[in-house]
Structures are given as C-alpha cells and as structure tokens.
Design a protein around this motif. Structure first.
Motif, PDB file in Angstrom:
ATOM      1  N   LEU A   2       0.838  -1.199   0.000  1.00  0.00           N
ATOM      2  CA  LEU A   2       0.000   0.000   0.000  1.00  0.00           C
ATOM      3  C   LEU A   2       0.870   1.245   0.000  1.00  0.00           C
ATOM      4  N   ASP A   3       0.542   2.203  -0.871  1.00  0.00           N
ATOM      5  CA  ASP A   3       1.269   3.466  -0.933  1.00  0.00           C
ATOM      6  C   ASP A   3       0.685   4.402   0.121  1.00  0.00           C
ATOM      7  N   THR A   4       1.393   4.596   1.223  1.00  0.00           N
ATOM      8  CA  THR A   4       0.879   5.414   2.328  1.00  0.00           C
ATOM      9  C   THR A   4       0.997   6.903   2.063  1.00  0.00           C
ATOM     10  N   THR A   5       1.717   7.311   1.023  1.00  0.00           N
ATOM     11  CA  THR A   5       1.827   8.732   0.712  1.00  0.00           C
ATOM     12  C   THR A   5       0.652   9.229  -0.124  1.00  0.00           C
ATOM     13  N   LEU A   6      -0.147   8.317  -0.648  1.00  0.00           N
ATOM     14  CA  LEU A   6      -1.290   8.704  -1.459  1.00  0.00           C
ATOM     15  C   LEU A   6      -2.217   9.602  -0.662  1.00  0.00           C
ATOM     16  N   HIS A   7      -2.495  10.751  -1.194  1.00  0.00           N
ATOM     17  CA  HIS A   7      -3.398  11.738  -0.607  1.00  0.00           C
ATOM     18  C   HIS A   7      -2.872  12.340   0.694  1.00  0.00           C
ATOM     19  N   GLU A   8      -1.596  12.244   0.935  1.00  0.00           N
ATOM     20  CA  GLU A   8      -0.999  12.852   2.128  1.00  0.00           C
ATOM     21  C   GLU A   8      -1.256  14.358   2.156  1.00  0.00           C
ATOM     22  N   ARG A   9      -1.144  15.000   1.004  1.00  0.00           N
ATOM     23  CA  ARG A   9      -1.392  16.445   0.939  1.00  0.00           C
ATOM     24  C   ARG A   9      -2.838  16.773   1.288  1.00  0.00           C
ATOM     25  N   ASP A  10      -3.762  15.944   0.830  1.00  0.00           N
ATOM     26  CA  ASP A  10      -5.175  16.171   1.137  1.00  0.00           C
ATOM     27  C   ASP A  10      -5.434  16.038   2.635  1.00  0.00           C
ATOM     28  N   ARG A  11      -4.815  15.050   3.256  1.00  0.00           N
ATOM     29  CA  ARG A  11      -4.967  14.893   4.713  1.00  0.00           C
ATOM     30  C   ARG A  11      -4.386  16.092   5.450  1.00  0.00           C
ATOM     31  N   LEU A  91      -8.602  19.534  -9.281  1.00  0.00           N
ATOM     32  CA  LEU A  91      -7.765  18.385  -9.633  1.00  0.00           C
ATOM     33  C   LEU A  91      -8.242  17.056  -9.050  1.00  0.00           C
ATOM     34  N   GLY A  92      -9.115  17.117  -8.048  1.00  0.00           N
ATOM     35  CA  GLY A  92      -9.567  15.899  -7.383  1.00  0.00           C
ATOM     36  C   GLY A  92      -8.696  15.522  -6.199  1.00  0.00           C
ATOM     37  N   SER A  93      -7.441  15.918  -6.227  1.00  0.00           N
ATOM     38  CA  SER A  93      -6.498  15.664  -5.138  1.00  0.00           C
ATOM     39  C   SER A  93      -5.312  16.608  -5.304  1.00  0.00           C
ATOM     40  N   LEU A  94      -4.778  17.079  -4.183  1.00  0.00           N
ATOM     41  CA  LEU A  94      -3.579  17.912  -4.247  1.00  0.00           C
ATOM     42  C   LEU A  94      -2.353  17.111  -4.666  1.00  0.00           C
ATOM     43  N   ASP A  95      -2.462  15.788  -4.654  1.00  0.00           N
ATOM     44  CA  ASP A  95      -1.367  14.958  -5.142  1.00  0.00           C
ATOM     45  C   ASP A  95      -1.134  15.166  -6.640  1.00  0.00           C
ATOM     46  N   LYS A  96      -2.117  15.719  -7.336  1.00  0.00           N
ATOM     47  CA  LYS A  96      -1.984  15.995  -8.767  1.00  0.00           C
ATOM     48  C   LYS A  96      -1.400  17.381  -9.037  1.00  0.00           C
ATOM     49  N   LEU A  97      -1.046  18.084  -7.973  1.00  0.00           N
ATOM     50  CA  LEU A  97      -0.443  19.403  -8.096  1.00  0.00           C
ATOM     51  C   LEU A  97       1.074  19.260  -8.121  1.00  0.00           C
TER      52      LEU A  97
END
Length: 164
Positions: A2-11, A91-97
């Motif tokens: 599991l990639d635990t960094t996914l959506h870290e910025r959103d959190r 963007l749906g998620s800040l991970d796309k920034l």
C-alpha cells in the motif's frame, strides 16, 4: 504494498483547515462574474482569495492599526487554505499538483506598516506545510489602502499540475 503517501497532501489540508475552523468540503462562495480559477494546460490561475470562512470574512481591518501581526498571518493562512481548496476541487487531489509557481499577497495596512512579507509568511508557511517541496514558490507581498469586504489580506496564485 500500500502506498501510504497517497493523498498525504489532502490529509494535511484537512488538518490545517480544522485548525483554522475552515471546512474545505464546503463549496466556496464567489461574488461576481468571474471564475475562481482558469486552467490553461498544466497551468492554473486562481482569482484573489480573502480570508472568508463560509459567508463571513474572518479577519477584517487595517493591519498595523486594528489587526495584529498574529491575526494578519492567520488571515493569510486562511486565504491560502481557500486557494488550496480550489486547487483540490479542480484536480480531485492535491497529489496531482506539481507546484505553486507564484503567489501575490496584498495586505490592507496603514501607511507606516512595513512587514507585508511577514504577513505573507502565514500563507507561504501553510502552503509549504501542505505541499512540502511542491509548495516552494516565488512571491510578492504589497501593502494596499483597501481590500474587498474590508479584508485584512488577499492573495492570488498560479500553480502547475502534473498533467494537462
């Protein structure tokens, strides 16, 4: 694995928002015939954001006379929260920034006030907190005589997303 960094910025955006009493899941109010943001390929241009929470401007008045440095920095942080919220909605998620490229911070201040950059640090610090290295940006901070709704601070920014 599991990639635990996914959506870290959103959190992190959600956590920072909670600290300021701001709900990033509520649609943001705009007051005119303009767009909150315009996207041109990978570049996103955001309109000016004042420290509005819901339909209330959280910090109003003249910085250096009626508004303390602490409150002014909070106003800048709320403006940044609004900007990041708009980017996440787009963007749906800040991970796309990919990055915040440029930020301009306007400080409603008295004639003798010279700490506009320290006020702007409230926004820059929040963007860095949420985005990490992607939050590094160029910046201009200026003092102005008045802002919409008597807001203490307003900011706009330009950002780049990962893909067009």
């Amino acid at each position: 694995m599991l990639d635990t960094t996914l959506h870290e910025r959103d959190r992190e955006l959600d956590a920072a928002s909670a600290e300021h009493g701001f709900d990033p899941n509520v649609p943001l109010q705009i007051g005119g015939r303009y767009s909150s943001l315009v996207r041109d390929g990978r570049t996103i241009y955001l309109s000016g954001q004042i420290p509005r929470i819901g339909d209330h401007v959280a910090v109003t008045g003249v910085v250096g006379a009626e508004v303390s440095m602490e409150r002014a920095k909070r106003a800048a942080a709320i403006c940044a929260l609004r900007a990041l919220t708009l980017l996440r909605q787009e963007l749906g998620s800040l991970d796309k920034l990919q990055a915040v490229l440029r930020m301009t911070v306007f400080v409603h201040c008295d004639a003798g006030f010279t700490q506009q950059s320290e006020v702007a640090d409230g926004a820059s610090d929040l963007v860095w907190r949420v985005l990490g290295a992607g939050g590094a940006h160029t910046r201009t901070s200026v003092g102005v005589q008045q802002l919409p709704k008597n807001a203490a601070v307003e900011l706009d920014l330009i950002a780049a997303c990962v893909e067009a």
